[in-house]
Enzyme design. Structure first.
Site, PDB file in Angstrom:
ATOM      1  N   ASN A   1       0.648  -1.203  -0.010  1.00  0.00           N
ATOM      2  CA  ASN A   1      -0.035  -0.049  -0.023  1.00  0.00           C
ATOM      3  C   ASN A   1       1.063   1.284  -0.198  1.00  0.00           C
ATOM      4  O   ASN A   1       1.785   1.237   0.524  1.00  0.00           O
ATOM      5  CB  ASN A   1      -1.073   0.095   1.125  1.00  0.00           C
ATOM      6  CG  ASN A   1      -2.068  -1.081   1.350  1.00  0.00           C
ATOM      7  OD1 ASN A   1      -2.498  -1.440   0.275  1.00  0.00           O
ATOM      8  ND2 ASN A   1      -2.366  -1.277   2.486  1.00  0.00           N
TER       9      ASN A   1
ATOM     10  N   ASN B   1      -3.054 -10.704  17.138  1.00  0.00           N
ATOM     11  CA  ASN B   1      -2.809  -9.760  18.071  1.00  0.00           C
ATOM     12  C   ASN B   1      -3.980 -10.384  19.097  1.00  0.00           C
ATOM     13  O   ASN B   1      -4.815 -11.233  18.714  1.00  0.00           O
ATOM     14  CB  ASN B   1      -2.792  -8.379  18.051  1.00  0.00           C
ATOM     15  CG  ASN B   1      -4.157  -7.637  17.149  1.00  0.00           C
ATOM     16  OD1 ASN B   1      -5.002  -8.495  17.259  1.00  0.00           O
ATOM     17  ND2 ASN B   1      -4.333  -6.691  16.576  1.00  0.00           N
TER      18      ASN B   1
ATOM     19  N   ALA C   1       2.693  -0.466  11.975  1.00  0.00           N
ATOM     20  CA  ALA C   1       3.689  -1.451  11.469  1.00  0.00           C
ATOM     21  C   ALA C   1       4.257  -2.174  12.698  1.00  0.00           C
ATOM     22  O   ALA C   1       5.372  -2.811  12.454  1.00  0.00           O
ATOM     23  CB  ALA C   1       4.544  -0.767  10.363  1.00  0.00           C
ATOM     24  N   ALA C   2       3.792  -1.902  13.961  1.00  0.00           N
ATOM     25  CA  ALA C   2       4.485  -2.509  14.988  1.00  0.00           C
ATOM     26  C   ALA C   2       4.495  -4.209  14.721  1.00  0.00           C
ATOM     27  O   ALA C   2       5.140  -4.983  14.977  1.00  0.00           O
ATOM     28  CB  ALA C   2       3.559  -2.220  16.423  1.00  0.00           C
ATOM     29  N   GLY C   3       3.132  -4.687  14.645  1.00  0.00           N
ATOM     30  CA  GLY C   3       3.043  -6.002  14.416  1.00  0.00           C
ATOM     31  C   GLY C   3       3.626  -6.561  13.102  1.00  0.00           C
ATOM     32  O   GLY C   3       4.234  -7.709  13.217  1.00  0.00           O
ATOM     33  N   ASP C   4       3.555  -5.776  11.943  1.00  0.00           N
ATOM     34  CA  ASP C   4       4.519  -6.193  10.848  1.00  0.00           C
ATOM     35  C   ASP C   4       5.933  -6.397  11.206  1.00  0.00           C
ATOM     36  O   ASP C   4       6.598  -7.194  10.932  1.00  0.00           O
ATOM     37  CB  ASP C   4       4.012  -5.226   9.613  1.00  0.00           C
ATOM     38  CG  ASP C   4       2.687  -5.000   9.462  1.00  0.00           C
ATOM     39  OD1 ASP C   4       1.907  -5.857   9.741  1.00  0.00           O
ATOM     40  OD2 ASP C   4       2.381  -4.096   8.897  1.00  0.00           O
TER      41      ASP C   4
HETATM   42  P1  ATP Z   1      -0.210  -2.770  14.762  1.00  0.00           P
HETATM   43  O1  ATP Z   1      -1.586  -3.084  14.178  1.00  0.00           O
HETATM   44  O2  ATP Z   1      -0.037  -1.692  15.835  1.00  0.00           O
HETATM   45  O3  ATP Z   1       0.997  -2.721  13.661  1.00  0.00           O
HETATM   46  P2  ATP Z   1      -0.632  -5.221  16.091  1.00  0.00           P
HETATM   47  O4  ATP Z   1      -1.885  -4.692  16.886  1.00  0.00           O
HETATM   48  O5  ATP Z   1      -0.511  -6.041  15.061  1.00  0.00           O
HETATM   49  O6  ATP Z   1       0.183  -3.941  15.808  1.00  0.00           O
HETATM   50  P3  ATP Z   1       0.595  -5.329  18.728  1.00  0.00           P
HETATM   51  O7  ATP Z   1       0.283  -6.554  19.785  1.00  0.00           O
HETATM   52  O8  ATP Z   1       0.015  -3.956  18.997  1.00  0.00           O
HETATM   53  O9  ATP Z   1       0.379  -5.641  17.054  1.00  0.00           O
HETATM   54  O10 ATP Z   1       2.167  -5.272  18.706  1.00  0.00           O
HETATM   55  C1  ATP Z   1       2.942  -6.024  18.170  1.00  0.00           C
HETATM   56  C2  ATP Z   1       4.412  -5.978  18.992  1.00  0.00           C
HETATM   57  O11 ATP Z   1       4.724  -4.646  18.891  1.00  0.00           O
HETATM   58  C3  ATP Z   1       4.272  -6.270  20.395  1.00  0.00           C
HETATM   59  O12 ATP Z   1       4.343  -7.637  20.632  1.00  0.00           O
HETATM   60  C4  ATP Z   1       5.360  -5.511  21.001  1.00  0.00           C
HETATM   61  O13 ATP Z   1       6.479  -6.266  20.931  1.00  0.00           O
HETATM   62  C5  ATP Z   1       5.495  -4.281  19.952  1.00  0.00           C
HETATM   63  N1  ATP Z   1       4.689  -3.173  20.694  1.00  0.00           N
HETATM   64  C6  ATP Z   1       3.408  -2.693  20.455  1.00  0.00           C
HETATM   65  N2  ATP Z   1       3.246  -1.684  21.070  1.00  0.00           N
HETATM   66  C7  ATP Z   1       4.250  -1.165  21.757  1.00  0.00           C
HETATM   67  C8  ATP Z   1       4.665  -0.199  23.146  1.00  0.00           C
HETATM   68  N3  ATP Z   1       3.650   0.504  23.045  1.00  0.00           N
HETATM   69  N4  ATP Z   1       5.721  -0.396  23.466  1.00  0.00           N
HETATM   70  C9  ATP Z   1       6.546  -1.147  23.252  1.00  0.00           C
HETATM   71  N5  ATP Z   1       6.570  -2.175  22.327  1.00  0.00           N
HETATM   72  C10 ATP Z   1       5.279  -2.289  21.759  1.00  0.00           C
HETATM   73  O1  RIB Z   2       0.006  -2.866   9.559  1.00  0.00           O
HETATM   74  C1  RIB Z   2       0.176  -1.346   9.128  1.00  0.00           C
HETATM   75  C2  RIB Z   2      -0.355  -1.212   7.813  1.00  0.00           C
HETATM   76  O2  RIB Z   2      -1.572  -1.424   7.620  1.00  0.00           O
HETATM   77  C3  RIB Z   2       0.095  -0.084   7.097  1.00  0.00           C
HETATM   78  O3  RIB Z   2       1.487   0.292   6.480  1.00  0.00           O
HETATM   79  C4  RIB Z   2      -1.187   0.113   6.160  1.00  0.00           C
HETATM   80  O4  RIB Z   2      -0.742   0.045   4.758  1.00  0.00           O
HETATM   81  C5  RIB Z   2      -2.150  -1.024   6.488  1.00  0.00           C
HETATM   82  O5  RIB Z   2      -2.080  -1.680   5.552  1.00  0.00           O
END
Ligand code: ATP
Ligand code: RIB
Length: 301
Positions: A11, A185, A250-253
């Site tokens: 994207n 998540n 992109a934390a989860g990614d």
């Molecule tokens: P997103 O959709 O925001 O990309 P997600 O919902 O797929 O994320 P999360 O469980 O929120 O995934 O986060 C993935 C990982 O990122 C967590 O396991 C942790 O290691 C790290 N992380 C996320 N938020 C934080 C934070 N506030 N502080 C430190 N680490 C974090």
């Molecule tokens: O996980 C983060 C991503 O979700 C963003 O880069 C956005 O493109 C959406 O797909």
């Protein structure tokens, strides 16, 4: 060095930074506006590559300026994009992201060409899949093609990792049957299992739900609390690093991509790999944007 193939979304992200989330009907001024590479699939590939995995991408963009830009960005990372189709009369996927001063975000995606990846296209690149250590997928692209990729992987003994995001209620059994590791998540876990994860007991209950449908490894990310794992009799929570998050996009990614670069295919080092993923994503949340925020290996060792 692991060889990682990501099948999934690409994207163009447009982000607005706002002081607070607008309510329905409200108009507010943004503090900043920027565009960057994004898409769950592309972000995971960038995270894997920046942690030195030999990385391949299977996907699609439109034959438009955004698609050209996205392919350029992935190529500059030295991700192999031979299996990224450029589709006429389709738009490249786009995401519209609003981030507030608390680091919360709201994301609306237009999937565009991502939904036009065909099983035939995947089959044309089956040799890439067969030579991988891991194949990773998410839910922002055509699910039939993900099933095809995972079936090819499974038949070749290649490990499959499913990041079931964004959440989808009715995931085809056909896909779960060929999934080795699932990495949702907390919200996605509840939608998939019907179990609200609030403590270790409910996490184990959710893990058992996934094991009962044949998935070997369960990895549930818990945001700022870290990540839970349950695999081959081993279980635990690996805490996240304590940082001040400004944008969690992109934390989860980042977590999944970085983890896949160091994970052993028998999952025997899962706890260490999670620690590495936690470290990588703790840097991502302290920076703005998706791909611009993903760290390089040198920052993590
Ligand atoms: P997103 O959709 O925001 O990309 P997600 O919902 O797929 O994320 P999360 O469980 O929120 O995934 O986060 C993935 C990982 O990122 C967590 O396991 C942790 O290691 C790290 N992380 C996320 N938020 C934080 C934070 N506030 N502080 C430190 N680490 C974090
Ligand atoms: O996980 C983060 C991503 O979700 C963003 O880069 C956005 O493109 C959406 O797909």
């Amino acid at each position: 060095m692991n060889r990682v193939t990501v099948i999934g979304s690409i994207n163009l992200d447009t982000t607005l930074r706002v002081p607070h989330m607008p309510k329905p009907g409200e108009t507010i001024h943004a503090k900043e506006h920027f565009t960057a590479g994004g898409g769950k699939g592309a972000n995971q590939a960038v995270a894997a590559k920046r942690s030195d995995a030999d990385t391949y991408f299977i996907g699609a963009v439109g034959n438009d300026a955004a698609g050209e830009m996205m392919i350029d960005l992935l190529s500059q990372e030295e991700i192999n994009v031979n299996a990224v189709a450029r589709l006429d009369r389709k738009s490249t996927g786009q995401a519209f992201i609003t981030v507030d001063d608390e680091g919360e975000n709201i994301i609306t995606i237009f999937a565009g060409a991502n939904m036009d990846i065909t099983p035939k296209h995947v089959g044309d690149y089956k040799e890439i899949i067969k030579k991988s250590d891991f194949v990773i997928a998410q839910f922002e692209s055509a699910i039939k093609s993900t099933i095809e990729a995972f079936k090819i992987a499974k038949a070749a003994g290649v490990r499959t990792i499913l990041n079931p995001a964004p959440a989808l209620k009715d995931v085809p059994e056909e896909l779960l049957e060929v999934t080795d590791m699932i990495a949702p998540n907390e919200t996605e876990t509840e939608i998939l299992t019907g179990i609200k994860v609030t403590d270790e007991a409910s996490l184990i209950e959710a893990a058992e739900y996934f094991h009962n449908i044949g998935i070997e490894a369960v990895l549930i990310t818990l945001g700022s609390k870290g990540a839970f794992y349950h695999v081959n009799g081993q279980t635990g929570i690996v805490p996240a690093f304590r940082v001040k998050a400004v944008d969690t996009t992109a934390a989860g990614d980042t977590f999944i991509g970085a983890l896949s670069s160091v994970l052993k295919t028998d999952f025997s080092n899962l706890e260490d790999a999670i620690r590495y993923g936690n470290r990588a994503s703790s840097l991502t949340v302290q920076r703005f944007g998706a791909q611009p925020s993903i760290p390089f290996k040198q920052e993590l060792i």
